[in-house]
Design a protein around this motif. Sequence first.
Motif, PDB file in Angstrom:
ATOM      1  N   ARG A  55       0.848  -1.192   0.000  1.00  0.00           N
ATOM      2  CA  ARG A  55       0.000   0.000   0.000  1.00  0.00           C
ATOM      3  C   ARG A  55       0.884   1.243   0.000  1.00  0.00           C
ATOM      4  NH1 ARG A  55      -4.669   0.654  -1.874  1.00  0.00           N
ATOM      5  NH2 ARG A  55      -5.639   1.884  -0.256  1.00  0.00           N
ATOM      6  N   VAL A  56       0.370   2.316  -0.629  1.00  0.00           N
ATOM      7  CA  VAL A  56       1.121   3.551  -0.759  1.00  0.00           C
ATOM      8  C   VAL A  56       0.142   4.723  -0.788  1.00  0.00           C
ATOM      9  CG1 VAL A  56       1.152   3.357  -3.281  1.00  0.00           C
ATOM     10  CG2 VAL A  56       2.892   4.731  -2.158  1.00  0.00           C
ATOM     11  N   ALA A  57       0.597   5.871  -0.334  1.00  0.00           N
ATOM     12  CA  ALA A  57      -0.166   7.118  -0.469  1.00  0.00           C
ATOM     13  C   ALA A  57       0.714   8.109  -1.220  1.00  0.00           C
ATOM     14  CB  ALA A  57      -0.556   7.670   0.896  1.00  0.00           C
ATOM     15  N   HIS A  58       0.112   8.813  -2.145  1.00  0.00           N
ATOM     16  CA  HIS A  58       0.803   9.834  -2.928  1.00  0.00           C
ATOM     17  C   HIS A  58       0.089  11.159  -2.736  1.00  0.00           C
ATOM     18  CE1 HIS A  58       2.167   6.510  -5.941  1.00  0.00           C
ATOM     19  NE2 HIS A  58       3.021   6.625  -4.939  1.00  0.00           N
ATOM     20  N   HIS A  59       0.861  12.211  -2.508  1.00  0.00           N
ATOM     21  CA  HIS A  59       0.297  13.561  -2.427  1.00  0.00           C
ATOM     22  C   HIS A  59       0.806  14.365  -3.613  1.00  0.00           C
ATOM     23  CE1 HIS A  59       0.342  17.765  -0.422  1.00  0.00           C
ATOM     24  NE2 HIS A  59      -0.725  17.615  -1.174  1.00  0.00           N
ATOM     25  N   PHE A  60      -0.114  14.798  -4.440  1.00  0.00           N
ATOM     26  CA  PHE A  60       0.194  15.624  -5.605  1.00  0.00           C
ATOM     27  C   PHE A  60      -0.325  17.034  -5.375  1.00  0.00           C
ATOM     28  CE2 PHE A  60      -0.324  11.329  -7.221  1.00  0.00           C
ATOM     29  CZ  PHE A  60       0.642  11.187  -8.198  1.00  0.00           C
ATOM     30  N   THR A  61       0.403  18.017  -5.896  1.00  0.00           N
ATOM     31  CA  THR A  61      -0.097  19.385  -6.003  1.00  0.00           C
ATOM     32  C   THR A  61      -0.147  19.696  -7.482  1.00  0.00           C
ATOM     33  OG1 THR A  61       0.985  19.969  -3.916  1.00  0.00           O
ATOM     34  CG2 THR A  61       0.248  21.795  -5.317  1.00  0.00           C
ATOM     35  N   VAL A  62      -1.327  20.120  -7.948  1.00  0.00           N
ATOM     36  CA  VAL A  62      -1.549  20.388  -9.374  1.00  0.00           C
ATOM     37  C   VAL A  62      -1.944  21.845  -9.538  1.00  0.00           C
ATOM     38  CG1 VAL A  62      -2.881  19.748 -11.419  1.00  0.00           C
ATOM     39  CG2 VAL A  62      -2.313  17.997  -9.715  1.00  0.00           C
ATOM     40  N   ARG A  63      -1.199  22.558 -10.394  1.00  0.00           N
ATOM     41  CA  ARG A  63      -1.507  23.957 -10.710  1.00  0.00           C
ATOM     42  C   ARG A  63      -1.475  24.138 -12.210  1.00  0.00           C
ATOM     43  NH1 ARG A  63       2.646  25.678  -6.621  1.00  0.00           N
ATOM     44  NH2 ARG A  63       1.479  25.496  -4.688  1.00  0.00           N
ATOM     45  N   GLY A  64      -2.472  24.833 -12.739  1.00  0.00           N
ATOM     46  CA  GLY A  64      -2.494  25.126 -14.170  1.00  0.00           C
ATOM     47  C   GLY A  64      -2.490  23.881 -15.030  1.00  0.00           C
ATOM     48  N   GLY A  65      -3.081  22.806 -14.528  1.00  0.00           N
ATOM     49  CA  GLY A  65      -3.180  21.582 -15.307  1.00  0.00           C
ATOM     50  C   GLY A  65      -1.913  20.736 -15.326  1.00  0.00           C
ATOM     51  N   LEU A  66      -0.945  21.048 -14.443  1.00  0.00           N
ATOM     52  CA  LEU A  66       0.311  20.280 -14.383  1.00  0.00           C
ATOM     53  C   LEU A  66       0.658  19.933 -12.938  1.00  0.00           C
ATOM     54  CD1 LEU A  66       2.464  22.333 -16.916  1.00  0.00           C
ATOM     55  CD2 LEU A  66       1.435  20.071 -17.303  1.00  0.00           C
ATOM     56  N   ILE A  67       1.288  18.788 -12.755  1.00  0.00           N
ATOM     57  CA  ILE A  67       1.754  18.380 -11.428  1.00  0.00           C
ATOM     58  C   ILE A  67       3.008  19.190 -11.104  1.00  0.00           C
ATOM     59  CG2 ILE A  67       2.719  16.473 -10.083  1.00  0.00           C
ATOM     60  CD1 ILE A  67       0.999  14.614 -12.006  1.00  0.00           C
ATOM     61  N   VAL A  68       2.953  19.959 -10.017  1.00  0.00           N
ATOM     62  CA  VAL A  68       4.100  20.772  -9.611  1.00  0.00           C
ATOM     63  C   VAL A  68       4.856  20.136  -8.446  1.00  0.00           C
ATOM     64  CG1 VAL A  68       3.133  22.933 -10.469  1.00  0.00           C
ATOM     65  CG2 VAL A  68       2.734  22.275  -8.084  1.00  0.00           C
ATOM     66  N   ARG A  69       4.175  19.240  -7.714  1.00  0.00           N
ATOM     67  CA  ARG A  69       4.818  18.623  -6.561  1.00  0.00           C
ATOM     68  C   ARG A  69       4.232  17.239  -6.338  1.00  0.00           C
ATOM     69  NH1 ARG A  69       4.516  18.361  -0.995  1.00  0.00           N
ATOM     70  NH2 ARG A  69       6.537  18.518   0.037  1.00  0.00           N
ATOM     71  N   PHE A  70       5.097  16.317  -5.941  1.00  0.00           N
ATOM     72  CA  PHE A  70       4.689  14.950  -5.627  1.00  0.00           C
ATOM     73  C   PHE A  70       5.462  14.500  -4.406  1.00  0.00           C
ATOM     74  CE2 PHE A  70       6.083  10.530  -5.740  1.00  0.00           C
ATOM     75  CZ  PHE A  70       4.892   9.824  -5.852  1.00  0.00           C
TER      76      PHE A  70
END
Length: 145
Positions: free
Chosen positions: A115-130
């Motif tokens: 099992r895994v958890a991923h946190h993404f930050t998406v701005r302007g339709g693109l992933i900026v942070r993972f």
Amino acid sequence: MGLTVMTCEHTDFATSTAPADVVRRQYLASAAGDLEALRATLAPDVEWTEMAGFPLAGTYRTPDGVTTHVMEKLGQDWDGWTAHDDTYVVDGENVVVLARYTAANKATGKPIDVRVAHHFTVRGGLIVRFEQFVDTALVRDAMPG
């Protein structure tokens, strides 16, 4: 804070800039081994962090840096490395995905199902942070000593 669950909207999934859609396209591209499509989901200045203790621990920048140092390396060391995304929690530009990694280590033949958890930050339709959260001991146990 308004938490929402993914809903079906009448937008074109392939071009949607909705954070959950962008993240889902990243998982689909990764599972298909389509690194060009995966890079298309990442911002030019993306910060992609693999958890301390994970075999590829560290922060990678640029779409090419992420695919070269993470996805291609996983493909070299593991057979069938796949992140199976199943639950999305969306709060504005933040998308947390609960998933499962499956693969078999090429050197040992030992499988993983973690099992895994991923946190993404998406701005302007693109992933900026993972940022990745995973039980790194289970992954390392399948690797050569």
